[in-house]
Enzyme design. Structure first.
Site, PDB file in Angstrom:
ATOM      1  N   GLU A   1      -6.365   6.810  -1.261  1.00  0.00           N
ATOM      2  CA  GLU A   1      -6.263   5.621  -0.404  1.00  0.00           C
ATOM      3  C   GLU A   1      -6.873   4.400  -1.095  1.00  0.00           C
ATOM      4  O   GLU A   1      -6.323   3.296  -1.022  1.00  0.00           O
ATOM      5  CB  GLU A   1      -6.958   5.886   0.934  1.00  0.00           C
ATOM      6  CG  GLU A   1      -6.231   6.862   1.839  1.00  0.00           C
ATOM      7  CD  GLU A   1      -4.850   6.383   2.209  1.00  0.00           C
ATOM      8  OE1 GLU A   1      -4.667   5.169   2.457  1.00  0.00           O
ATOM      9  OE2 GLU A   1      -3.918   7.216   2.236  1.00  0.00           O
TER      10      GLU A   1
ATOM     11  N   HIS B   1       0.844  -1.200   0.000  1.00  0.00           N
ATOM     12  CA  HIS B   1       0.000   0.000   0.000  1.00  0.00           C
ATOM     13  C   HIS B   1       0.881   1.254   0.000  1.00  0.00           C
ATOM     14  O   HIS B   1       0.642   2.192  -0.768  1.00  0.00           O
ATOM     15  CB  HIS B   1      -0.907  -0.028   1.243  1.00  0.00           C
ATOM     16  CG  HIS B   1      -1.731   1.194   1.440  1.00  0.00           C
ATOM     17  ND1 HIS B   1      -3.052   1.288   1.036  1.00  0.00           N
ATOM     18  CD2 HIS B   1      -1.433   2.389   2.008  1.00  0.00           C
ATOM     19  CE1 HIS B   1      -3.519   2.479   1.347  1.00  0.00           C
ATOM     20  NE2 HIS B   1      -2.554   3.173   1.941  1.00  0.00           N
ATOM     21  N   GLU B   2       1.910   1.276   0.846  1.00  0.00           N
ATOM     22  CA  GLU B   2       2.789   2.443   0.919  1.00  0.00           C
ATOM     23  C   GLU B   2       3.643   2.574  -0.343  1.00  0.00           C
ATOM     24  O   GLU B   2       3.878   3.692  -0.819  1.00  0.00           O
ATOM     25  CB  GLU B   2       3.676   2.355   2.161  1.00  0.00           C
ATOM     26  CG  GLU B   2       2.915   2.293   3.476  1.00  0.00           C
ATOM     27  CD  GLU B   2       1.959   3.455   3.672  1.00  0.00           C
ATOM     28  OE1 GLU B   2       2.234   4.564   3.128  1.00  0.00           O
ATOM     29  OE2 GLU B   2       0.933   3.272   4.349  1.00  0.00           O
TER      30      GLU B   2
ATOM     31  N   HIS C   1       1.613   4.299  -2.916  1.00  0.00           N
ATOM     32  CA  HIS C   1       1.593   5.750  -2.709  1.00  0.00           C
ATOM     33  C   HIS C   1       2.833   6.392  -3.323  1.00  0.00           C
ATOM     34  O   HIS C   1       2.756   7.459  -3.953  1.00  0.00           O
ATOM     35  CB  HIS C   1       1.553   6.065  -1.212  1.00  0.00           C
ATOM     36  CG  HIS C   1       0.178   6.061  -0.620  1.00  0.00           C
ATOM     37  ND1 HIS C   1      -0.890   6.722  -1.202  1.00  0.00           N
ATOM     38  CD2 HIS C   1      -0.309   5.502   0.525  1.00  0.00           C
ATOM     39  CE1 HIS C   1      -1.966   6.559  -0.453  1.00  0.00           C
ATOM     40  NE2 HIS C   1      -1.646   5.819   0.590  1.00  0.00           N
TER      41      HIS C   1
END
Length: 308
Positions: free
Chosen positions: A206, A131-132, A135
Site C-alpha cells: 500500500e 493508486h490502483e 497496484h
C-alpha cells in the site's frame, strides 16, 4: 527501494515459516514438496476472472466514451504507467467509499463505488485511480496471491498439530511421547506468524502504491486530500469499539492492519512534495457527470446481513 526490499523480506519470511512447518511434518524433503505444491497452486490453480468479481459486486462497466474526464484521466495514467491495455472501469452501487483493482497487468479492472464518485473531486479521484493503477503495474495482486497461497498451506499443515497433540496425550497414558511438544507448538503458532507477515506485506504494498500513484499524477497533494477526506467521512468510533481483526482499522499497535494508518501514508506522501515528479496531470475541476449518477444505491440482503 525500501518498500520493495521490505516486501521481499516479508515474502521470504512467509516462505521460511512454511518451510519450517513442512520440515517438522515430513523432514527436509517435505520443504521441497511444499514449495513445489505452492508453485503449482500459484501457476496452475484456476483463478476467478476479473469480470466474475465485478458480477459479485453487481458492478456496471463504464464505457470509455461515456466516462468523460474520468476516462481521460485513467487513459493518461495507464500510458504513464506503461500498461499495454487500459484497465476497464466499473462502478459498484454502494454508498461506501472504496476502490480496488482486480486481474493482471494485461487484463485488469478497476472498481469504484458510487459513494466514492459522489464524494471526491476530480483531483482527488485521480490520486485514487493512480493508486490502483500502481497496484496493477507492480502486479501486487499476484504477489499477494503468492503470499496467500503460502499462508493457506501453512494453515493446512498446522491442523496436523492438533492431531499430533492427540496422539501425544494418548501416548502419555503409556509413557510414550510420539512427537516433541515444541514441534507441535511451532506448528500450531505458524499460521499466526504467517498471517502477521502477510498483513505486513499488504501494508508495504500500500505504501508503494501510494508513492508511485503520486508520481504518476505528479500531484501528491491530490492523493493526500483524498486520504484525508476518506478518513474524515468513514470515521473511527465504531471500528475502534469492535474486536480488532485483520483488515479493519484498529487502535495502535497496528500489527493487525492490512493498510497503514492514514497519518503515516500522508506523512510519506508529503515527502514527495519536495522531490521532482512527472508533470502534473491537467485537471479541469467540473461536476463528475457520468453514468454513475443514475446508479441506484440501496441496501440489499447479502450474507451475513444487509449490504450498502
Amino acid at each position: 527501494m525500501r518498500n520493495r526490499l521490505h516486501s521481499l523480506l516479508l515474502l521470504l519470511g512467509i516462505g521460511v515459516v512454511l518451510s519450517l512447518s513442512a520440515m517438522l511434518v515430513w523432514g527436509p524433503s517435505g520443504v521441497v514438496w511444499a514449495l513445489l505444491a505452492v508453485a503449482f497452486l500459484v501457476l496452475f490453480a484456476p483463478r476467478l476472472p476479473p469480470e466474475a468479481v465485478m458480477r459479485m459486486y453487481r458492478a456496471t462497466e463504464v464505457h470509455p466514451r461515456s466516462a468523460g474526464q474520468v476516462g481521460r484521466i485513467l487513459e493518461l495514467l495507464s500510458e504513464r504507467a506503461g500498461l499495454r491495455k487500459r484497465p476497464r472501469l466499473f462502478v459498484i452501487p454502494s454508498s461506501t467509499l472504496n476502490a480496488f483493482a482486480t486481474g493482471s497487468p494485461d487484463n485488469a479492472n478497476i472498481a469504484v463505488t458510487a459513494g466514492l464518485l459522489r464524494t471526491l473531486n476530480l483531483r482527488e479521484l485521480a490520486g485514487v485511480l493512480a493508486h490502483e493503477v500502481s497496484h496493477i503495474r507492480n502486479n501486487d495482486l499476484w504477489v499477494m496471491g503468492l503470499a496467500d497461497a503460502m499462508s493457506r498451506f501453512t494453515q493446512a499443515l498446522s491442523t496436523l498439530a492438533v492431531i499430533l497433540a492427540s496422539f501425544n496425550i494418548m501416548g502419555m497414558l503409556v509413557g510414550v511421547i510420539f512427537v516433541s511438544w515444541w514441534a507441535i507448538l511451532v506448528l500450531y503458532l505458524a499460521p499466526l506468524v504467517s498471517s502477521l507477515l502477510q498483513l505486513g506485506l499488504s501494508r508495504a504494498r500500500e505504501y508503494d502504491a501510494d508513492l508511485e500513484g503520486a508520481l504518476l499524477t505528479g500531484d501528491p497533494q491530490g492523493l493526500i486530500s483524498a486520504l484525508a477526506k476518506l478518513e474524515r467521512y468513514t470515521g473511527r468510533f465504531w471500528e475502534d469499539l469492535m474486536f480488532p481483526v485483520p483488515g479493519r482499522r484498529v487502535p495502535q499497535p497496528s500489527l493487525l492492519r492490512s493498510h497503514p494508518s492514514t497519518e503515516d501514508r500522508i506523512a510519506r506522501l508529503r515527502e514527495l512534495e519536495r522531490k521532482p515528479t512527472l508533470p502534473p496531470i491537467i485537471i479541469e475541476e467540473e461536476p463528475l457527470v457520468g453514468p454513475w449518477q443514475t446508479v441506484v444505491v440501496a441496501p440489499r440482503l447479502r450474507w451475513p446481513g444487509l449490504w450498502y
